[in-house]
Motif scaffolding. Structure first.
Motif, short mmCIF file in Angstrom:
data_model
loop_
_atom_site.label_atom_id
_atom_site.label_comp_id
_atom_site.label_asym_id
_atom_site.label_seq_id
_atom_site.Cartn_x
_atom_site.Cartn_y
_atom_site.Cartn_z
N LEU A 35 -1.79 -0.46 8.32
CA LEU A 35 -1.13 0.43 7.37
C LEU A 35 -1.46 0.07 5.94
O LEU A 35 -1.62 0.95 5.09
CB LEU A 35 0.39 0.40 7.60
CG LEU A 35 0.91 1.19 8.80
CD1 LEU A 35 2.41 0.99 8.94
CD2 LEU A 35 0.57 2.67 8.67
N ASP A 39 -3.15 2.68 3.54
CA ASP A 39 -2.43 3.06 2.35
C ASP A 39 -3.39 3.31 1.19
O ASP A 39 -3.15 4.16 0.33
CB ASP A 39 -1.42 1.95 1.99
CG ASP A 39 -0.41 2.40 0.96
OD1 ASP A 39 -0.33 3.61 0.69
OD2 ASP A 39 0.31 1.54 0.42
N GLY A 94 0.18 11.36 5.65
CA GLY A 94 1.18 10.79 6.56
C GLY A 94 1.55 9.37 6.20
O GLY A 94 2.73 9.00 6.21
N VAL A 95 0.54 8.55 5.84
CA VAL A 95 0.82 7.16 5.48
C VAL A 95 1.60 7.09 4.18
O VAL A 95 2.57 6.31 4.05
CB VAL A 95 -0.51 6.37 5.36
CG1 VAL A 95 -0.26 4.99 4.76
CG2 VAL A 95 -1.16 6.23 6.73
N ALA A 98 5.16 8.13 4.93
CA ALA A 98 5.82 7.13 5.78
C ALA A 98 6.19 5.89 4.99
O ALA A 98 7.22 5.25 5.26
CB ALA A 98 4.93 6.78 6.96
N ARG A 99 5.38 5.52 4.01
CA ARG A 99 5.63 4.31 3.23
C ARG A 99 6.44 4.59 1.96
O ARG A 99 6.64 3.69 1.14
CB ARG A 99 4.32 3.63 2.86
CG ARG A 99 3.46 3.26 4.04
CD ARG A 99 2.52 2.14 3.69
NE ARG A 99 2.85 0.91 4.39
CZ ARG A 99 2.25 -0.25 4.19
NH1 ARG A 99 1.33 -0.36 3.25
NH2 ARG A 99 2.59 -1.31 4.86
N GLY A 104 8.26 14.08 1.30
CA GLY A 104 7.69 15.16 2.08
C GLY A 104 7.61 16.45 1.29
O GLY A 104 6.65 17.22 1.44
#
Length: 213
Positions: A35, A39, A94-95, A98-99, A104
Protein backbone atom coordinates in the motif's frame (compact mmCIF):
# COMPACT_ATOMS: atom_id res chain seq x y z
CA UNK A 1 8.22 -41.15 -8.72
CA UNK A 2 6.26 -40.55 -11.93
CA UNK A 3 5.29 -36.95 -12.63
CA UNK A 4 1.57 -37.73 -12.57
CA UNK A 5 1.90 -39.39 -9.15
CA UNK A 6 3.93 -36.45 -7.87
CA UNK A 7 1.26 -33.98 -8.99
CA UNK A 8 -1.40 -36.07 -7.28
CA UNK A 9 0.53 -35.99 -4.02
CA UNK A 10 1.39 -32.29 -4.13
CA UNK A 11 -1.95 -30.93 -5.32
CA UNK A 12 -3.72 -31.17 -1.93
CA UNK A 13 -0.78 -29.43 -0.25
CA UNK A 14 -0.83 -26.44 -2.61
CA UNK A 15 -3.64 -24.51 -0.82
CA UNK A 16 -1.89 -24.99 2.52
CA UNK A 17 1.38 -23.69 1.05
CA UNK A 18 -0.39 -20.63 -0.39
CA UNK A 19 -2.12 -19.91 2.93
CA UNK A 20 1.18 -20.28 4.77
CA UNK A 21 2.87 -17.89 2.35
CA UNK A 22 0.11 -15.31 2.79
CA UNK A 23 0.29 -15.64 6.58
CA UNK A 24 4.06 -15.11 6.60
CA UNK A 25 3.81 -12.17 4.20
CA UNK A 26 1.08 -10.55 6.30
CA UNK A 27 3.07 -11.03 9.49
CA UNK A 28 6.09 -9.42 7.80
CA UNK A 29 4.04 -6.35 6.88
CA UNK A 30 3.89 -6.97 3.14
CA UNK A 31 0.34 -5.58 2.67
CA UNK A 32 1.31 -2.29 4.33
CA UNK A 33 4.45 -2.03 2.22
CA UNK A 34 2.48 -2.73 -0.94
CA UNK A 35 0.00 0.00 0.00
CA UNK A 36 2.87 2.37 0.74
CA UNK A 37 4.23 1.73 -2.74
CA UNK A 38 0.84 2.04 -4.43
CA UNK A 39 0.13 5.24 -2.52
CA UNK A 40 2.78 6.87 -4.70
CA UNK A 41 3.45 4.37 -7.47
CA UNK A 42 -0.07 3.73 -8.77
CA UNK A 43 -0.48 7.34 -9.83
CA UNK A 44 2.94 7.37 -11.51
CA UNK A 45 2.16 4.13 -13.33
CA UNK A 46 -1.18 5.55 -14.45
CA UNK A 47 0.47 8.69 -15.81
CA UNK A 48 3.22 6.72 -17.57
CA UNK A 49 0.69 4.34 -19.14
CA UNK A 50 -1.59 7.16 -20.27
CA UNK A 51 1.39 9.08 -21.65
CA UNK A 52 2.16 6.00 -23.70
CA UNK A 53 -1.47 5.93 -24.80
CA UNK A 54 -1.26 9.50 -26.07
CA UNK A 55 2.05 8.87 -27.85
CA UNK A 56 0.93 5.64 -29.50
CA UNK A 57 -2.41 7.21 -30.42
CA UNK A 58 -0.56 9.97 -32.25
CA UNK A 59 1.78 7.45 -33.87
CA UNK A 60 -1.18 5.34 -35.05
CA UNK A 61 -2.40 8.24 -37.21
CA UNK A 62 0.93 8.80 -38.98
CA UNK A 63 0.81 8.09 -42.71
CA UNK A 64 4.18 9.50 -43.75
CA UNK A 65 6.53 7.16 -41.87
CA UNK A 66 4.36 4.17 -40.88
CA UNK A 67 2.80 1.63 -43.21
CA UNK A 68 -0.67 0.24 -42.59
CA UNK A 69 0.69 -2.82 -40.76
CA UNK A 70 2.75 -0.65 -38.46
CA UNK A 71 -0.25 1.56 -37.75
CA UNK A 72 -2.27 -1.49 -36.76
CA UNK A 73 0.45 -2.43 -34.26
CA UNK A 74 0.49 1.14 -32.96
CA UNK A 75 -3.29 1.07 -32.53
CA UNK A 76 -3.07 -2.21 -30.59
CA UNK A 77 -0.40 -0.78 -28.27
CA UNK A 78 -2.48 2.40 -27.94
CA UNK A 79 -5.47 0.38 -26.73
CA UNK A 80 -3.37 -1.81 -24.45
CA UNK A 81 -1.67 1.09 -22.71
CA UNK A 82 -5.06 2.80 -22.40
CA UNK A 83 -6.57 -0.18 -20.60
CA UNK A 84 -3.51 -0.43 -18.35
CA UNK A 85 -3.66 3.30 -17.62
CA UNK A 86 -7.33 3.16 -16.63
CA UNK A 87 -6.60 0.15 -14.42
CA UNK A 88 -3.77 1.95 -12.62
CA UNK A 89 -5.97 5.04 -12.38
CA UNK A 90 -8.73 3.08 -10.64
CA UNK A 91 -6.14 1.58 -8.30
CA UNK A 92 -4.69 5.03 -7.62
CA UNK A 93 -8.10 6.44 -6.70
CA UNK A 94 -8.99 3.44 -4.54
CA UNK A 95 -5.74 3.62 -2.56
CA UNK A 96 -6.00 7.38 -2.01
CA UNK A 97 -9.59 7.10 -0.76
CA UNK A 98 -8.80 4.05 1.39
CA UNK A 99 -5.87 5.85 3.04
CA UNK A 100 -7.81 9.04 3.63
CA UNK A 101 -5.74 11.18 1.25
CA UNK A 102 -9.00 12.44 -0.21
CA UNK A 103 -12.69 11.71 0.19
CA UNK A 104 -15.00 9.68 -1.99
CA UNK A 105 -16.94 12.80 -2.93
CA UNK A 106 -13.81 14.63 -4.06
CA UNK A 107 -12.77 11.58 -6.08
CA UNK A 108 -16.12 11.57 -7.87
CA UNK A 109 -16.92 15.30 -8.10
CA UNK A 110 -14.29 17.62 -9.63
CA UNK A 111 -13.03 20.44 -7.40
CA UNK A 112 -14.94 19.20 -4.34
CA UNK A 113 -11.89 18.48 -2.18
CA UNK A 114 -11.80 20.66 0.92
CA UNK A 115 -8.03 21.06 1.16
CA UNK A 116 -6.75 21.17 -2.43
CA UNK A 117 -9.79 21.62 -4.67
CA UNK A 118 -7.90 22.72 -7.78
CA UNK A 119 -5.14 20.11 -7.81
CA UNK A 120 -7.34 17.18 -6.78
CA UNK A 121 -10.08 18.43 -9.09
CA UNK A 122 -7.70 18.39 -12.05
CA UNK A 123 -7.02 14.72 -11.36
CA UNK A 124 -10.74 13.92 -11.12
CA UNK A 125 -11.48 15.84 -14.31
CA UNK A 126 -8.62 14.11 -16.11
CA UNK A 127 -10.01 10.74 -15.07
CA UNK A 128 -13.41 11.53 -16.58
CA UNK A 129 -11.88 12.82 -19.79
CA UNK A 130 -9.69 9.73 -20.16
CA UNK A 131 -12.70 7.52 -19.49
CA UNK A 132 -14.75 9.38 -22.12
CA UNK A 133 -11.94 8.96 -24.65
CA UNK A 134 -11.68 5.25 -23.86
CA UNK A 135 -15.43 4.65 -24.13
CA UNK A 136 -15.78 6.57 -27.40
CA UNK A 137 -12.76 4.72 -28.76
CA UNK A 138 -14.32 1.36 -27.88
CA UNK A 139 -17.63 2.22 -29.56
CA UNK A 140 -16.26 4.13 -32.53
CA UNK A 141 -18.62 2.26 -34.83
CA UNK A 142 -21.52 4.18 -33.28
CA UNK A 143 -20.11 7.45 -34.68
CA UNK A 144 -20.23 6.63 -38.38
CA UNK A 145 -22.15 9.70 -39.59
CA UNK A 146 -20.36 12.94 -40.43
CA UNK A 147 -21.84 14.68 -37.39
CA UNK A 148 -21.09 11.66 -35.21
CA UNK A 149 -17.51 11.59 -36.47
CA UNK A 150 -17.06 15.21 -35.37
CA UNK A 151 -18.38 14.39 -31.92
CA UNK A 152 -16.09 11.36 -31.73
CA UNK A 153 -13.06 13.46 -32.59
CA UNK A 154 -14.04 16.12 -30.05
CA UNK A 155 -14.52 13.59 -27.25
CA UNK A 156 -11.41 11.61 -28.16
CA UNK A 157 -9.27 14.75 -28.39
CA UNK A 158 -10.23 15.40 -24.78
CA UNK A 159 -7.48 12.92 -23.91
CA UNK A 160 -4.90 15.63 -24.65
CA UNK A 161 -6.48 18.03 -22.16
CA UNK A 162 -6.80 15.14 -19.70
CA UNK A 163 -3.11 14.33 -20.06
CA UNK A 164 -2.13 17.95 -19.35
CA UNK A 165 -4.40 18.06 -16.29
CA UNK A 166 -3.04 14.72 -15.06
CA UNK A 167 0.52 15.97 -15.46
CA UNK A 168 -0.15 19.04 -13.28
CA UNK A 169 -2.05 16.89 -10.79
CA UNK A 170 0.78 14.38 -10.57
CA UNK A 171 3.49 17.01 -10.13
CA UNK A 172 1.77 19.24 -7.59
CA UNK A 173 -0.91 17.37 -5.65
CA UNK A 174 1.28 14.80 -3.89
CA UNK A 175 4.69 14.71 -2.30
CA UNK A 176 7.42 16.85 -3.90
CA UNK A 177 8.63 15.10 -7.04
CA UNK A 178 12.19 13.77 -7.07
CA UNK A 179 14.60 15.09 -9.65
CA UNK A 180 14.39 11.97 -11.79
CA UNK A 181 10.58 12.13 -11.72
CA UNK A 182 10.57 15.76 -12.83
CA UNK A 183 13.01 14.90 -15.62
CA UNK A 184 10.79 11.99 -16.70
CA UNK A 185 7.75 14.28 -16.77
CA UNK A 186 9.65 16.79 -18.91
CA UNK A 187 10.66 14.00 -21.30
CA UNK A 188 7.02 12.95 -21.54
CA UNK A 189 6.03 16.52 -22.38
CA UNK A 190 8.79 16.78 -24.98
CA UNK A 191 7.83 13.43 -26.54
CA UNK A 192 4.16 14.31 -26.85
CA UNK A 193 4.99 17.78 -28.20
CA UNK A 194 7.33 16.40 -30.88
CA UNK A 195 4.90 13.72 -32.04
CA UNK A 196 2.02 16.21 -32.05
CA UNK A 197 4.01 18.69 -34.15
CA UNK A 198 4.92 15.94 -36.62
CA UNK A 199 1.28 14.96 -36.87
CA UNK A 200 0.15 18.53 -37.54
CA UNK A 201 2.92 19.23 -40.06
CA UNK A 202 2.57 15.90 -41.86
CA UNK A 203 -0.69 16.59 -43.74
CA UNK A 204 0.51 20.12 -44.66
CA UNK A 205 3.74 18.77 -46.14
CA UNK A 206 1.79 16.10 -48.02
CA UNK A 207 -0.44 18.77 -49.61
CA UNK A 208 2.42 21.16 -50.39
CA UNK A 209 4.08 21.06 -53.85
CA UNK A 210 6.66 18.35 -53.90
CA UNK A 211 5.25 16.69 -50.77
CA UNK A 212 4.50 13.02 -50.64
CA UNK A 213 0.97 12.17 -51.89
Amino acid sequence: MPASRLRTVLRPALPAVVLLFLAVATHAGAPRRILDFLDFGAGVLALVSLTGTVLWGLAATDRMLLHSGHRLVAQAVHRGTGVAGLGFLALHIGVKVARGRTGGTAAAVPFADGGRPLLIGLGTLAGYLFLAAAVTGAVRGAFTSRRGSRWWRLLHMGAYAAWCAALVHGLKSGRPAAGWATAAYLLCVAGVAVVLVLRVRGPRQAQAPGGRP
